[in-house]
Every structure is written in structure tokens, then in C-alpha cells.
Design an enzyme around this catalytic site. Structure first.
Site, short mmCIF file in Angstrom:
data_model
loop_
_atom_site.label_atom_id
_atom_site.label_comp_id
_atom_site.label_asym_id
_atom_site.label_seq_id
_atom_site.Cartn_x
_atom_site.Cartn_y
_atom_site.Cartn_z
N ASP A 13 0.81 -1.23 0.00
CA ASP A 13 0.00 0.00 0.00
C ASP A 13 0.84 1.28 0.00
O ASP A 13 0.33 2.35 -0.32
CB ASP A 13 -0.88 0.04 1.26
CG ASP A 13 -1.94 -1.05 1.27
OD1 ASP A 13 -2.25 -1.57 0.18
OD2 ASP A 13 -2.45 -1.38 2.35
N ASP B 4 0.07 5.51 1.78
CA ASP B 4 -1.12 5.07 2.50
C ASP B 4 -1.00 5.50 3.96
O ASP B 4 -0.80 6.69 4.22
CB ASP B 4 -1.30 3.55 2.33
CG ASP B 4 -2.71 3.12 2.70
OD1 ASP B 4 -3.66 3.89 2.48
OD2 ASP B 4 -2.86 2.03 3.26
N ASP C 182 -0.29 1.55 10.14
CA ASP C 182 -1.56 0.84 10.05
C ASP C 182 -1.42 -0.51 10.75
O ASP C 182 -0.43 -1.21 10.56
CB ASP C 182 -1.94 0.59 8.58
CG ASP C 182 -2.53 1.84 7.91
OD1 ASP C 182 -2.55 2.92 8.54
OD2 ASP C 182 -2.96 1.73 6.75
N ARG D 26 -7.70 10.40 10.71
CA ARG D 26 -7.24 9.11 11.24
C ARG D 26 -6.09 9.24 12.25
O ARG D 26 -4.98 8.77 12.00
CB ARG D 26 -6.79 8.16 10.12
CG ARG D 26 -7.88 7.81 9.15
CD ARG D 26 -7.45 6.68 8.23
NE ARG D 26 -8.53 6.28 7.35
CZ ARG D 26 -8.42 5.37 6.39
NH1 ARG D 26 -7.27 4.76 6.19
NH2 ARG D 26 -9.45 5.06 5.66
#
Ligand code: NAG
Ligand code: NAG
Length: 349
Positions: free
Chosen positions: A211, A235, A239, A291
Site C-alpha cells: 500500500d 497510504d 496501520d 485518522r
């Protein structure tokens, strides 16, 4: 025909769920509230030490930060690097990294061969089977050819030097445990893949397209990221997905990025109910959009962070997560629509 099919289907479903559905993850803590209390207690202890001793100490220790005070108060920390492994707090507490293993010094910043990496490169270090405490001989910029795939029980320790990791990838922690990443800069990470990459000295796997995450945590546990700076990736900056737990992201600086931190990729992915993450003492700095983090399921403790700005939202959740926000500073931007407290539906994915 139809009723019979339905009954049969339900029987199969019932037996499958009995046989395989244990939703607790191996390093999931049974009492997350006790981990939260423990963080508060170590923070209070560090703060009170600072108050009683501040008059005659001007050194770098006793900052009031329980992680830093744990190793920096030792003037000989440079020769006692593995002490850092005892300093984690929150859900990653007990992360060993390469504790007990050899010191491996990275001397070569190149990354030419992802299948047979050259000894002395970071890629050669992180794939080894044994625990390793990885340090760097000098300042360096490591431009990755593809994802850097870790084996378990590794510490990357950039203290005393200035190390940048960038390029394609970047850091991929997949089905591993006990990783410490400390004091490095991760930035400008781009997607790449459809290539062969070694993940251990004896295993080379075909990788699809990545990603372009800064640090990608996939099905992995006991992961501690501390004192890193992360920016400008394609990205997420960090994560964590697919049943990852026992994670602490601390003392780090995030900047210049849209989707900063994703914890859980799908509301329906039930094992992420056992995801437990501590986000502590970070600065969410300039040029961030959303986020910080975006949570699905799980238990997320967000404590003593500084959110200096955002364009859409700071923290978001869906899939019934528990988000315990304590002692954070949120400086909302001028845009009135970015000041609201929203729900999962409003914040998109
Ligand atoms: C599920 O896993 C946890 C931890 O691995 C274990 O303690 C527990 O007994 C398991 N539960 C069942 C029903 O197997
Ligand atoms: C930490 O200190 C605060 C402020 O003095 C106090 O309210 C809190 O109960 C303390 N927490 C713990 C776990 O000792």
C-alpha cells in the site's frame, strides 16, 4: 428443499463457529483497564520524581516522561542499549525486541537485492531468525527497493545517529512478534511489489503490491514504536490490521499526511475486537488530515498526545471500539465543520 438447505447451512455455520472461533488473540490483555491504570501510575511516578529532584538536576533525565526517564537517566545508556526493552508502557509492555541477542551494526545503506540481501545491510539484519539489536555505524538514508519484511525479535535502535528509511515499502511487520522500532525517520514510502522478497534466511516469498504504508502491522503482536518521525507516505503512516494487538505508539511525531493511522481495516473482522493499542505522548503536527487514529473494534488508549491540527477529524471509530482518551490536547482548526464530534457514518472510511 429450501427449509432443508437452510437448516443444513445453519448446522454447518454452528459447527464451524464452535470449532474455530476463539476470538481472543494470543497477546490480548484480559483486563485492559488495568493496563490503562498502569500507564497513569508510571506517568505519575515520573512526574513526582521530577518534582522532588528538579532543583539540582539539569541533565536529560527526569523529564517526567516515564519511557525516556527509564533509560536516559543512565549516563552509560550508549553501552547499555538493551535496557530500552524494559521501558515500554501500555499494551506493548513486555515487548522484547532483540533483547538478549547480539548487537548487529548496519554499515551499508544500500538495498540492491531483496532475495539475498548483503550482510551489513538493514534488510540482512531484519530477516535473521535470532533476536538482534540492530544499530547503525553512522548517519544514513536507506532507500528501500521494496517492502522491508521483518522476522520476529528485532530492535531497530537509531539512538545516537540520524537514520532515514524511505523508498518503496516501507516497514512490514507481518505475522511477527516482539519488534521495537526506536528513533528513526520514516517518510516518502511508496507502493511497490509483485516481486520476491526474503522474510527469513531460508524463506523467500512472492509479494503482491504493497500500500505504501510507513509501518504496516499485519497479524502481529507486541510491537512498540517509540521516538520515530513519520511523514509523507502513500497510504497510512502506521496501520495495524488483521488481528494485531499489544501495540504502543509513543513519543513520535507525525506530519504532512492524509490518512495517519488505521487500526482495523473492516468493521466485520471480529478478531480485531481483541486489538489493544496505546497511543501515548505523540505530537500530531502540521499538515495532517484524518485518522489519528481511525479505530475499528478493539480497545484504544489515547493518552497525553498533542493534536495540533487536522483538516477532517482527529480520532474516529466504527464497529463499536472502546476509545479511552485521557489528558490529550486538541487544538481544533478554524473550519467549523472540522470541530464537530461525528460518527462513523459521517467520517467515511
Ligand atoms: C481462547 O484463547 C484464550 C487465549 O489464548 C484462552 O485462554 C481461552 O481459554 C480460549 N477459549 C476457548 C473457549 O478455547
Ligand atoms: C495520577 O495523578 C492524578 C493527579 O494527581 C490522580 O488524579 C490519579 O488518580 C493518579 N493516578 C494513579 C493511577 O495513581
Amino acid at each position: 428443499m429450501l427449509p432443508f438447505t437452510c437448516i443444513l447451512f445453519m448446522c454447518i455455520l454452528a459447527s464451524v463457529s464452535r470449532a474455530t472461533f476463539n476470538l481472543s488473540l494470543p497477546h490480548q490483555h484480559p483486563h485492559p483497564e488495568s493496563v490503562v491504570l498502569d500507564v497513569q501510575w508510571s506517568l505519575n511516578a515520573s512526574l513526582s520524581r521530577r518534582q522532588t529532584l528538579s532543583e539540582n538536576t539539569k541533565d536529560q533525565c527526569r523529564t517526567g516522561n516515564p519511557i525516556d526517564d527509564c533509560w536516559r537517566c543512565d549516563p552509560n545508556w550508549f553501552n547499555n542499549r538493551q535496557r530500552l526493552a524494559d521501558c515500554s508502557i501500555g499494551f506493548a509492555r513486555g515487548t522484547l525486541g532483540g533483547k538478549g541477542g547480539r548487537i548487529y551494526t548496519v554499515t551499508d545503506s544500500s538495498d540492491h537485492d531483496t532475495v539475498n540481501p548483503k550482510p551489513g545491510t538493514l534488510r540482512h539484519a531484519v530477516i535473521q531468525d535470532e533476536p538482534l539489536w540492530i544499530v547503525f555505524s553512522t548517519n544514513m538514508v536507506i532507500k528501500l527497493k521494496h517492502e522491508l519484511i521483518f522476522n520476529s525479535f528485532k530492535t531497530i535502535d537509531g539512538r545516537g545517529v540520524n537514520v532515514h528509511i524511505t523508498g518503496n515499502g516501507c516497514l512490514t511487520l507481518q505475522y511477527v512478534s516482539h519488534i521495537i522500532i526506536h528513533n528513526i525517520h520514516v517518510h516518502h514510502c511508496k507502493p511497490s511489489g509483485n516481486t520476491d522478497i526474503a522474510s527469513s534466511p531460508t524463506h523467500v516469498g512472492r509479494r503482491g503490491r504493497s500500500d505504501g504504508d510507513g509501518i504496516s502491522i499485519f497479524g502481529s503482536q507486541k510491537i512498540w514504536v517509540d521516538h520515530c518521525s513519520l511523514s509523507y507516505c502513500t497510504d497510512g503512516l502506521v496501520d495495524a490490521v488483521m488481528g494485531s494487538t499489544g501495540i504502543t505508539i509513543s513519543n513520535s511525531y507525525f506530519a504532512h499526511h492524509d490518512e495517519v493511522m488505521l487500526l482495523g481495516h473492516d468493521d466485520r473482522y471480529l478478531p480485531d475486537s481483541g486489538m489493544q493499542v496505546t497511543i501515548a505522548f505523540n505530537v500530531f503536527g502540521v499538515g495532517l488530515v484524518q485518522r489519528m487514529p481511525r479505530c475499528r473494534r478493539g480497545y484504544i488508549h489515547v493518552v497525553n498526545n498533542d493534536f495540533t491540527s487536522w483538516q477532517m477529524y482527529a480520532i474516529g471509530g466504527s464497529g463499536n471500539p472502546t476509545i479511552n482518551s485521557q489528558g490529550n490536547r486538541y487544538s481544533a482548526p478554524g473550519d467549523p465543520s472540522a470541530k464537530e464530534v461525528g460518527t462513523g457514518e459521517q467520517m467515511g472510511t
